[in-house]
Design an enzyme around this catalytic site. Structure first.
Site, PDB file in Angstrom:
ATOM      1  N   THR A 258       0.290   1.547   7.052  1.00 17.59           N
ATOM      2  CA  THR A 258       0.120   0.557   6.079  1.00 17.59           C
ATOM      3  C   THR A 258       0.646  -0.819   6.986  1.00 17.59           C
ATOM      4  O   THR A 258       1.001  -0.563   8.115  1.00 17.59           O
ATOM      5  CB  THR A 258       1.545   0.533   5.140  1.00 17.59           C
ATOM      6  N   GLY A 259      -0.032  -1.758   6.304  1.00 14.81           N
ATOM      7  CA  GLY A 259       0.220  -3.021   7.418  1.00 14.81           C
ATOM      8  C   GLY A 259      -1.419  -3.542   7.415  1.00 14.81           C
ATOM      9  O   GLY A 259      -2.225  -3.447   6.621  1.00 14.81           O
TER      10      GLY A 259
ATOM     11  N   ARG B 117     -14.710  -6.474   2.583  1.00 16.94           N
ATOM     12  CA  ARG B 117     -13.558  -6.192   3.483  1.00 16.94           C
ATOM     13  C   ARG B 117     -13.158  -4.644   2.912  1.00 16.94           C
ATOM     14  O   ARG B 117     -12.819  -4.428   2.071  1.00 16.94           O
ATOM     15  CB  ARG B 117     -12.589  -7.081   3.697  1.00 16.94           C
ATOM     16  N   VAL B 118     -13.223  -3.973   3.876  1.00 17.22           N
ATOM     17  CA  VAL B 118     -12.570  -2.634   3.618  1.00 17.22           C
ATOM     18  C   VAL B 118     -11.669  -2.562   4.913  1.00 17.22           C
ATOM     19  O   VAL B 118     -11.836  -2.593   6.140  1.00 17.22           O
ATOM     20  CB  VAL B 118     -13.605  -1.517   3.753  1.00 17.22           C
ATOM     21  N   GLY B 119     -10.081  -2.010   4.666  1.00 17.74           N
ATOM     22  CA  GLY B 119      -9.250  -1.745   5.522  1.00 17.74           C
ATOM     23  C   GLY B 119      -9.111  -0.416   6.050  1.00 17.74           C
ATOM     24  O   GLY B 119     -10.146   0.303   6.025  1.00 17.74           O
ATOM     25  N   ASP B 120      -7.869   0.033   6.508  1.00 19.25           N
ATOM     26  CA  ASP B 120      -7.785   1.298   7.251  1.00 19.25           C
ATOM     27  C   ASP B 120      -7.343   2.204   6.120  1.00 19.25           C
ATOM     28  O   ASP B 120      -7.483   3.513   6.377  1.00 19.25           O
ATOM     29  CB  ASP B 120      -6.723   1.080   8.001  1.00 19.25           C
TER      30      ASP B 120
ATOM     31  N   GLY C 233      -4.742  -3.668   8.574  1.00 18.34           N
ATOM     32  CA  GLY C 233      -5.791  -2.693   8.386  1.00 18.34           C
ATOM     33  C   GLY C 233      -6.661  -2.780   9.807  1.00 18.34           C
ATOM     34  O   GLY C 233      -6.872  -1.771  10.292  1.00 18.34           O
TER      35      GLY C 233
ATOM     36  N   THR D 298       0.870  -1.114  -0.058  1.00 16.28           N
ATOM     37  CA  THR D 298      -0.222  -0.009  -0.163  1.00 16.28           C
ATOM     38  C   THR D 298       1.069   1.125   0.165  1.00 16.28           C
ATOM     39  O   THR D 298       1.800   1.486   0.740  1.00 16.28           O
ATOM     40  CB  THR D 298      -0.803   0.063   1.332  1.00 16.28           C
TER      41      THR D 298
HETATM   42  C1  SD4 Z   1      -5.290  -2.848   4.370  1.00  9.28           C
HETATM   43  N1  SD4 Z   1      -3.400  -1.584   5.299  1.00  9.28           N
HETATM   44  O1  SD4 Z   1      -6.250  -3.068   3.726  1.00  9.28           O
HETATM   45  C2  SD4 Z   1      -3.969  -2.157   4.123  1.00  9.28           C
HETATM   46  C3  SD4 Z   1      -2.999  -3.215   3.421  1.00  9.28           C
HETATM   47  C4  SD4 Z   1      -1.703  -2.613   3.389  1.00  9.28           C
HETATM   48  O2  SD4 Z   1       0.166  -2.697   2.066  1.00  9.28           O
HETATM   49  O3  SD4 Z   1      -0.942  -1.915   3.894  1.00  9.28           O
HETATM   50  N2  SD4 Z   1      -1.013  -3.293   2.438  1.00  9.28           N
HETATM   51  O4  SD4 Z   1      -5.428  -3.481   5.517  1.00  9.28           O
END
Ligand code: SD4
Length: 323
Positions: free
Chosen positions: A236-237, A213-216, A239, A185
């Protein structure tokens, strides 16, 4: 002229170039005349082309908002990046769905989630910010809005991402990998020559996530937050962990209290760790910049890095980490 503005302009006249770093708390309309700032771009992971694009735009006088949008668009269009834009890996049902957000120096924000037919989710997010009374559009509404705004419908699944997906279907194993294998990301923050800050974050989310699903990344405060008086942060990471801790907002609030970006990032990641007994199994990272142009970065696992473009130099730095 308001009295406060007059006093500041009078007392700062002659300070010139270094006024911004001496008085980082000044809002745009209180800055002294003739003040300029050496622009800074920082971005998650090792995407030199994206930070180069934004950095060169800023050096040529572009606004932070234009630079940050164009910068992350480089990765959205990069078919080799399997977690951003076109070429991003699909969910477990084979749909590529994009999440993105953007913020400008005025504290305005726009976001899209579960966008299915456009590579440049960040550009659609900017339209949400500028052309609607809302902050976030999702799903079919986001797709329809993009088309109304003139974005052409595109297929986001590429031959490569389809081949990877078909291979994944053989075992259907869902196990988020820790670093770059599953996390590319891009979150970016730019400060322009006026000292104004903007930020963006864009992703296709976790590979083979559940449908819907929706992340951060598109959530203001989680994947991105900034305040033009203070600075900004992007994450990032994993979410889910970042959302539960509203990590980008936390970093900016810690900087508001006077903490340096590095310490602020460390506190925010340690907050995630304290609440996550399984933190050894995932990655979470934040980067931040304050209005003096000072940068911080911290993450759980070794392996995260970030780009910084400053003074014509585009450098990848390894982040400090907890484990
Ligand atoms: C998520 N934070 O959708 C994002 C994934 C991500 O590098 O950071 N990927 O959870």
């Amino acid at each position: 002229m308001k009295r406060r503005t007059f006093i500041l302009n009078t007392s700062l006249s002659g300070i010139g170039l270094s006024a911004m770093s001496t008085f980082p708390f000044l809002s745009s309309n209180l800055k002294p005349f003739n003040m300029s700032f050496e622009p800074v771009t920082i971005a998650t992971w090792n995407f030199p082309n994206a930070s180069q694009k934004a950095g060169e735009m800023l050096a040529a006088g572009a606004s932070a908002l234009d630079a940050v949008e164009q910068g992350v668009m480089v990765e959205e269009a990069n078919l080799k990046n399997t977690t951003v834009g076109k070429g991003g890996r699909p969910d477990r049902d084979g749909n590529v769905t994009l999440d993105a957000c953007i913020m400008d120096p005025g504290g305005n924000a726009g976001a899209v989630a579960y966008l299915k037919n456009n590579t440049h989710a960040v550009a659609v997010a900017r339209k949400v910010m500028e052309e609607t009374p809302h902050v976030m559009l999702v799903g079919d509404g986001a797709d329809r809005f993009a088309q109304q705004m003139g974005f052409k419908k595109e297929e986001l699944l590429t031959d490569d991402s389809k081949a990877d997906y078909l291979k994944w279907l053989e075992k259907k194993e869902y196990k988020p990998l820790i670093n770059i294998e599953n996390h590319d990301t891009i979150g970016m923050l730019c400060i322009d020559s006026k000292g104004d800050i903007s930020g963006a974050c864009t992703t296709s989310g976790l590979s083979y996530k559940m449908n819907g699903r929706v992340g951060d990344s598109p959530i203001i405060g989680s994947g991105l937050f900034l305040d033009n008086e203070v600075g900004g942060a992007v994450a990032t990471g994993m979410g889910e962990a970042i959302m539960k801790n509203v990590s980008s907002f936390l970093v900016v609030e810690l900087m508001r209290q006077g903490k340096p970006p590095q310490e602020s990032c460390e506190i925010a990641i340690k907050r995630i760790i304290a609440g996550s007994p399984n933190h050894k199994d995932f990655q979470a990272a934040v980067i931040a910049v304050n209005k003096k142009g000072e940068v911080g970065s911290y993450c759980i696992q070794e392996g995260f890095s970030y780009m910084k473009y400053h003074g014509g130099k585009n450098v990848n730095f390894s982040s400090d980490f907890y484990l």
